[in-house]
Design an enzyme around this catalytic site. Structure first.
Site, PDB file in Angstrom:
ATOM      1  N   GLU A  33       0.827  -1.213   0.000  1.00  0.00           N
ATOM      2  CA  GLU A  33       0.000   0.000   0.000  1.00  0.00           C
ATOM      3  C   GLU A  33       0.862   1.264   0.000  1.00  0.00           C
ATOM      4  OE1 GLU A  33      -2.953  -0.017   3.040  1.00  0.00           O
ATOM      5  OE2 GLU A  33      -3.832  -1.887   2.274  1.00  0.00           O
ATOM      6  N   PRO A  34       0.363   2.330  -0.648  1.00  0.00           N
ATOM      7  CA  PRO A  34       1.126   3.581  -0.624  1.00  0.00           C
ATOM      8  C   PRO A  34       1.020   4.308   0.708  1.00  0.00           C
ATOM      9  CG  PRO A  34      -0.858   3.806  -1.980  1.00  0.00           C
ATOM     10  CD  PRO A  34      -0.793   2.374  -1.554  1.00  0.00           C
TER      11      PRO A  34
ATOM     12  N   ARG B 236       8.646 -16.776  -2.036  1.00  0.00           N
ATOM     13  CA  ARG B 236      10.012 -16.295  -1.729  1.00  0.00           C
ATOM     14  C   ARG B 236      11.055 -17.249  -2.294  1.00  0.00           C
ATOM     15  NH1 ARG B 236       8.080 -14.125   4.132  1.00  0.00           N
ATOM     16  NH2 ARG B 236       7.694 -12.012   3.364  1.00  0.00           N
TER      17      ARG B 236
ATOM     18  N   ARG C 135      38.596 -12.063 -23.792  1.00  0.00           N
ATOM     19  CA  ARG C 135      39.168 -10.704 -23.688  1.00  0.00           C
ATOM     20  C   ARG C 135      40.663 -10.798 -23.354  1.00  0.00           C
ATOM     21  NH1 ARG C 135      40.099  -5.547 -24.658  1.00  0.00           N
ATOM     22  NH2 ARG C 135      40.319  -4.222 -22.820  1.00  0.00           N
TER      23      ARG C 135
ATOM     24  N   GLY D  33      34.341  -5.250 -17.622  1.00  0.00           N
ATOM     25  CA  GLY D  33      34.920  -3.924 -17.811  1.00  0.00           C
ATOM     26  C   GLY D  33      33.896  -2.957 -18.388  1.00  0.00           C
ATOM     27  N   GLY D  34      34.367  -1.887 -18.987  1.00  0.00           N
ATOM     28  CA  GLY D  34      33.497  -0.801 -19.438  1.00  0.00           C
ATOM     29  C   GLY D  34      32.433  -1.220 -20.441  1.00  0.00           C
TER      30      GLY D  34
ATOM     31  N   GLU E 275       8.387  -9.842  -2.750  1.00  0.00           N
ATOM     32  CA  GLU E 275       8.062 -10.709  -1.615  1.00  0.00           C
ATOM     33  C   GLU E 275       8.844 -10.326  -0.360  1.00  0.00           C
ATOM     34  OE1 GLU E 275       6.532 -11.223  -4.154  1.00  0.00           O
ATOM     35  OE2 GLU E 275       6.599 -13.271  -4.926  1.00  0.00           O
ATOM     36  N   GLY E 276       9.129  -9.014  -0.238  1.00  0.00           N
ATOM     37  CA  GLY E 276       9.720  -8.506   1.000  1.00  0.00           C
ATOM     38  C   GLY E 276      11.189  -8.174   0.903  1.00  0.00           C
ATOM     39  N   THR E 277      11.544  -7.059   1.555  1.00  0.00           N
ATOM     40  CA  THR E 277      12.929  -6.566   1.565  1.00  0.00           C
ATOM     41  C   THR E 277      13.799  -7.436   2.491  1.00  0.00           C
ATOM     42  OG1 THR E 277      12.264  -5.114   3.353  1.00  0.00           O
ATOM     43  CG2 THR E 277      12.234  -4.162   1.137  1.00  0.00           C
TER      44      THR E 277
HETATM   45  C1  LIG Z   1       8.393  -4.205  -9.715  1.00  0.00           C
HETATM   46  C2  LIG Z   1       7.680  -4.487  -8.430  1.00  0.00           C
HETATM   47  C3  LIG Z   1       6.644  -5.410  -8.415  1.00  0.00           C
HETATM   48  C4  LIG Z   1       5.905  -5.637  -7.238  1.00  0.00           C
HETATM   49  N1  LIG Z   1       4.830  -6.484  -7.268  1.00  0.00           N
HETATM   50  C5  LIG Z   1       4.017  -6.548  -6.174  1.00  0.00           C
HETATM   51  C6  LIG Z   1       2.787  -7.277  -6.241  1.00  0.00           C
HETATM   52  O1  LIG Z   1       2.465  -7.911  -7.246  1.00  0.00           O
HETATM   53  N2  LIG Z   1       1.968  -7.247  -5.169  1.00  0.00           N
HETATM   54  C7  LIG Z   1       2.284  -6.563  -4.028  1.00  0.00           C
HETATM   55  O2  LIG Z   1       1.486  -6.572  -3.103  1.00  0.00           O
HETATM   56  N3  LIG Z   1       3.456  -5.862  -3.934  1.00  0.00           N
HETATM   57  C8  LIG Z   1       4.314  -5.837  -4.974  1.00  0.00           C
HETATM   58  N4  LIG Z   1       5.484  -5.124  -4.923  1.00  0.00           N
HETATM   59  C9  LIG Z   1       5.800  -4.404  -3.704  1.00  0.00           C
HETATM   60  C10 LIG Z   1       6.977  -4.987  -2.929  1.00  0.00           C
HETATM   61  O3  LIG Z   1       6.618  -6.233  -2.392  1.00  0.00           O
HETATM   62  C11 LIG Z   1       7.332  -3.955  -1.882  1.00  0.00           C
HETATM   63  O4  LIG Z   1       7.824  -2.808  -2.565  1.00  0.00           O
HETATM   64  C12 LIG Z   1       8.347  -4.436  -0.887  1.00  0.00           C
HETATM   65  O5  LIG Z   1       7.835  -5.512  -0.131  1.00  0.00           O
HETATM   66  C13 LIG Z   1       8.716  -3.293   0.082  1.00  0.00           C
HETATM   67  O6  LIG Z   1       7.580  -2.719   0.621  1.00  0.00           O
HETATM   68  P1  LIG Z   1       7.375  -1.143   0.480  1.00  0.00           P
HETATM   69  O7  LIG Z   1       7.622  -0.731  -0.920  1.00  0.00           O
HETATM   70  O8  LIG Z   1       6.063  -0.779   1.090  1.00  0.00           O
HETATM   71  O9  LIG Z   1       8.564  -0.561   1.320  1.00  0.00           O
HETATM   72  P2  LIG Z   1       8.546  -0.002   2.810  1.00  0.00           P
HETATM   73  O10 LIG Z   1       7.745  -0.912   3.682  1.00  0.00           O
HETATM   74  O11 LIG Z   1       8.133   1.428   2.712  1.00  0.00           O
HETATM   75  O12 LIG Z   1      10.043  -0.128   3.174  1.00  0.00           O
HETATM   76  C14 LIG Z   1      11.053   0.864   2.914  1.00  0.00           C
HETATM   77  C15 LIG Z   1      12.288   0.444   3.698  1.00  0.00           C
HETATM   78  O13 LIG Z   1      12.005   0.445   5.113  1.00  0.00           O
HETATM   79  C16 LIG Z   1      12.220  -0.862   5.659  1.00  0.00           C
HETATM   80  N5  LIG Z   1      11.133  -1.120   6.621  1.00  0.00           N
HETATM   81  C17 LIG Z   1       9.812  -0.811   6.487  1.00  0.00           C
HETATM   82  N6  LIG Z   1       9.138  -1.186   7.579  1.00  0.00           N
HETATM   83  C18 LIG Z   1      10.034  -1.743   8.422  1.00  0.00           C
HETATM   84  C19 LIG Z   1       9.945  -2.308   9.723  1.00  0.00           C
HETATM   85  N7  LIG Z   1       8.794  -2.381  10.366  1.00  0.00           N
HETATM   86  N8  LIG Z   1      11.073  -2.775  10.285  1.00  0.00           N
HETATM   87  C20 LIG Z   1      12.256  -2.689   9.648  1.00  0.00           C
HETATM   88  N9  LIG Z   1      12.407  -2.169   8.420  1.00  0.00           N
HETATM   89  C21 LIG Z   1      11.309  -1.687   7.808  1.00  0.00           C
HETATM   90  C22 LIG Z   1      12.159  -1.809   4.472  1.00  0.00           C
HETATM   91  O14 LIG Z   1      12.915  -2.996   4.680  1.00  0.00           O
HETATM   92  C23 LIG Z   1      12.756  -0.972   3.361  1.00  0.00           C
HETATM   93  O15 LIG Z   1      14.149  -1.034   3.425  1.00  0.00           O
HETATM   94  C24 LIG Z   1       6.263  -4.937  -6.057  1.00  0.00           C
HETATM   95  C25 LIG Z   1       7.358  -4.059  -6.062  1.00  0.00           C
HETATM   96  C26 LIG Z   1       8.060  -3.835  -7.227  1.00  0.00           C
HETATM   97  C27 LIG Z   1       9.204  -2.848  -7.225  1.00  0.00           C
END
Ligand SMILES: Cc1cc2nc3c(=O)[nH]c(=O)nc-3n(C[C@H](O)[C@H](O)[C@H](O)COP(=O)(O)OP(=O)(O)OC[C@H]3O[C@@H](n4cnc5c(N)ncnc54)[C@H](O)[C@@H]3O)c2cc1C
Length: 385
Positions: free
Chosen positions: A125-126, A235, A260, A331-332, A355-357
């Site tokens: 969500e935004p 994941r 190369r 390289g370049g 699927e999560g950072t």
């Molecule tokens: C090309 C693309 C395709 C995608 N497809 C999908 C999709 O099909 N469906 C879907 O639902 N999503 C999708 N996503 C979203 C993606 O899963 C999220 O962007 C990702 O999980 C990170 O969530 P966020 O963008 O809200 O980042 P944020 O939650 O805003 O995180 C920003 C930073 O803060 C850190 N952070 C945030 N909260 C915490 C916390 N509580 N503790 C510690 N660290 C934190 C995060 O690790 C990250 O480094 C997609 C993203 C991209 C770029």
């Protein structure tokens, strides 16, 4: 699981058509930042790519995870954008199968298996964080839910027929399916991405979207568990994409290093370059083994939250290191679009987010580790009163 002999033939055929029918479209996709559906769809349908993880009773190929991994890894080599499309289609079709009841499966899955339908994943969500922080609401009203909220970065938003939406139902989360043409659902494009080009990862706005409560997947309040289950195996599949990208970057680097020549010798003869190649091969090998382990456990019917997050975390770090090294070996000229390294480098970076950072993977791994440690000390107390 597909019969092993039939699988060998199936895999050889799908690899051949990927390189014959899809790889030549790379330049067009990168140039126009859009996937030409009229060319890609018939090829994907013909090779069976839409039904890879869909069970055979719904018209799919019913591959096990171990059988699917090399195929999604190969898609990552051919093109990241096509890989992302196929990954989300199969992964979410599979998640839908796991979460839905018989009636819901019958209604949706046969179309998914041939690409006439597609299920997308509406979690991020935004306006808030992921999971329990979800702000989108589904409020019960008679036999319906009324949904309000926003989701973004939703892959395949340009063609998905169904969105699995994670929404707050009172104090808990639930998963509700919303059809593309539901009144009140607006789908907008977001800007093009750094890599894995060509797909759409759009913004969904739900304004009083009314769906029957029978669209809910699982019991009310089971959304957090459903999300975990959907993400768990997905994941592993993202890590398989990391493996494909890393394998290809390594292969290209080995070839380039042998060709190369500097100071009269191929750079492959220099110990410094050999060290890069050795480190890349180590990452690739370790990731492959982690994936084999996770797939074997999942296919044996086990839950693997910790293994899945370890795969995803190690995979993104490994593909990051491997594509860094691949660029250095080249390289370049590797920084130009003449070499696929430039694309692989950009494609790999999506694996960091899907699927999560990393911090989310670390959170899951530590949670499972501490749960296990707590169980162990309870056992110790019981056996050593
Ligand atoms: C090309 C693309 C395709 C995608 N497809 C999908 C999709 O099909 N469906 C879907 O639902 N999503 C999708 N996503 C979203 C993606 O899963 C999220 O962007 C990702 O999980 C990170 O969530 P966020 O963008 O809200 O980042 P944020 O939650 O805003 O995180 C920003 C930073 O803060 C850190 N952070 C945030 N909260 C915490 C916390 N509580 N503790 C510690 N660290 C934190 C995060 O690790 C990250 O480094 C997609 C993203 C991209 C770029």
């Amino acid at each position: 699981m597909m019969d092993p002999t039939a699988y060998e033939d199936f895999r050889a055929a799908i690899f051949a058509s990927m390189w014959r029918d899809l790889a030549p479209l790379e330049e067009e996709i990168e140039e126009h930042e859009s996937i030409p559906r009229e060319k890609i769809w018939p090829a994907l349908r013909e090779m069976g790519a839409f039904g890879l993880l869909i069970p055979t009773e719904y018209g799919g190929h019913g591959l096990s995870i171990a059988q699917y991994l090399p195929i999604i890894a190969e898609f990552a080599k051919v093109h990241g954008g096509i890989r992302a499309l196929v990954h989300v289609h199969n992964s979410m079709g599979h998640a839908f199968w796991e979460l839905a009841d018989e009636r819901q499966r019958d209604a949706v899955l046969p179309g998914v298996a041939d690409g006439a339908r597609s299920v997308a994943f509406g979690l991020t969500e935004p306006d808030s964080g992921t999971g329990l922080d979800t702000a989108t609401t589904a409020v019960a009203d008679g036999d319906d839910y009324v949904i309000n909220g926003r989701k973004w970065l939703i892959t395949n938003s340009d063609f998905a027929s169904h969105f699995m939406v994670f929404a707050r139902t009172g104090s808990t989360l639930s998963v509700v399916t919303v059809e593309r043409d539901a009144p009140g659902l607006r789908i907008e494009e977001l800007p093009e991405t750094m890599g894995c080009k060509g797909g759409q990862h759009g913004l969904l706005t739900f304004t009083d979207v009314r769906v029957p409560q029978t669209n809910r997947l699982g019991a009310e309040g089971s959304g957090a568990e459903g999300m975990e289950r959907a993400l768990e195996i997905s994941r592993v599949l993202v890590a398989a994409s990391s493996l494909g990208t890393a394998e290809y970057a390594l292969d290209l680097s080995v070839r380039f290093a042998q060709q190369r020549v500097t100071f009269g010798k191929p750079i492959a003869s220099r110990q410094a370059v050999q060290r890069y190649l050795a480190e890349m091969a180590t990452d690739v090998h370790a990731l492959r083994l982690l994936l084999d382990d996770a797939a074997a456990k999942w296919d044996a019917g086990r839950r693997i939250p910790q293994e899945a997050s370890i795969c995803k975390l190690f995979g993104l770090e490994a593909v990051g290191r491997v594509t860094d090294r691949a660029l250095l070996v080249h390289g370049g000229i590797g920084y130009t679009r003449r070499h696929p390294i430039e694309r692989l480098y950009r494609d790999a970076r999506l694996n960091w987010l899907e699927e999560g950072t990393p911090t989310i993977q670390q959170l899951v791994i530590a949670r499972e580790l501490l749960k296990g440690a707590a169980r162990h000390s309870e056992d110790m107390e019981l056996t050593n009163p």
